[in-house]
Write an enzyme that holds these catalytic residues in place. Structure first.
Site, PDB file in Angstrom:
ATOM      1  CG  ASP A  19       4.224   3.896  -0.845  1.00 49.70           C
ATOM      2  OD1 ASP A  19       5.271   3.428  -1.335  1.00 49.70           O
ATOM      3  OD2 ASP A  19       3.915   3.767   0.354  1.00 49.70           O
ATOM      4  CB  CYS A  20       3.480  -0.892  -2.361  1.00 48.99           C
ATOM      5  SG  CYS A  20       2.959  -2.565  -1.906  1.00 48.99           S
ATOM      6  CG  ASP A  21       6.061  -1.789   1.583  1.00 48.00           C
ATOM      7  OD1 ASP A  21       5.271  -2.719   1.369  1.00 48.00           O
ATOM      8  OD2 ASP A  21       7.274  -1.862   1.327  1.00 48.00           O
ATOM      9  CG  ASP A 176       3.159   5.329   4.011  1.00 42.32           C
ATOM     10  OD1 ASP A 176       3.531   4.760   5.055  1.00 42.32           O
ATOM     11  OD2 ASP A 176       3.706   5.131   2.911  1.00 42.32           O
TER      12      ASP A 176
END
Length: 256
Positions: A19-21, A176
């Site tokens: 994931d990124c954010d 997350d």
């Protein structure tokens, strides 16, 4: 380290999807501030419960949620566009990777091809990753578009693994948010969850939960993986110089 299970020391993933954010980029604080900037422009001050409800949502869903909060369902699209603009301004002025992100990504890139699965628009994900110097490690950025549905649907993870030439059972996800964990789990990946305060649902969905990506046991596992036996599945992105600047001081600075 808080964990429900652990990663098999004898298992080496064929592909890794991040994931990124909130996982690679310290962006949740920017999203939270961007939501506040936009909502205050409509005379509403969001509380802590709004931040929890909006975490991990696709930006259009967040726009719809903000429209619901202010009682203006007709403004959902406008709010979503303002949200993206405010977030982009904040990241450009104050980019920051999550703790341990650079180290873990660098190590894993030597052992398996990497991709990113995100609910944000592709150009925004690439912009965020480039801002913190990580974009060049990733072969693909997969986002909801066309038939690919947003998390918690499994589509972004399933498509990322497919593009990397693997399948869910031989791939690892790093996430997350509960929505992201559900998406990765539904796509068949093993999942490392990351964050300071995991919910019971998050722990249940994770093969392993760590407070941050600097976790010694996670890094020891990653460093013990064998080097990749095959070439990369595609061309990597080329990074550019991160934009200069510091964090904006006021809502007006963000929207300028």
């Amino acid at each position: 380290m808080t964990k429900q299970h652990t990663l098999d020391p004898d298992w080496a993933p064929e592909a890794v999807v991040f994931d990124c954010d909130g996982t690679l980029v310290d962006s949740e604080r920017h999203w939270e501030r961007a939501r506040g900037v936009v909502l205050r422009g409509f005379g509403h001050a969001p509380g802590p419960e709004f931040a929890e409800r909006s975490k991990g949502l696709h930006y259009t869903e967040c726009g719809a949620l903000m429209a619901e909060v202010i009682g203006r369902p007709d403004c959902a699209e406008e709010l979503a566009e303002q949200l993206l603009a405010a977030y982009r301004a904040l990241v450009a002025r104050d980019p920051s990777p999550m703790s341990g992100a650079r180290e873990l990504v660098t190590v894993l890139s030597r052992t398996a091809p990497l991709a990113v699965a995100s609910n944000c628009p592709a150009d925004l994900v690439e912009f965020s990753l480039e801002s913190v110097g990580l974009l060049h490690h990733f072969e693909h950025v997969v986002v909801p578009e066309g038939p690919i549905r947003p998390k918690p649907y499994p589509d972004t993870y399933a498509e990322a693994v497919r593009r990397l030439g693997s399948n869910g059972e031989n791939a690892l996800a790093v996430e997350d948010s509960v929505n992201g964990l559900r998406a990765a789990k539904r796509a068949g990946l093993r999942v490392v969850g990351v964050g300071a305060r995991p919910s019971p649902d998050a722990l249940d969905l994770s093969s392993l939960w760590v407070r941050d990506l600097e976790d010694p046991e996670l890094m020891a596992w990653a460093n013990g993986l064998p080097p990749a036996k095959r070439g990369r599945s595609g061309a990597a992105f080329e990074p550019s110089v991160p934009p200069p600047g510091g964090p904006p001081d006021t809502d007006a600075d963000v929207l300028r």
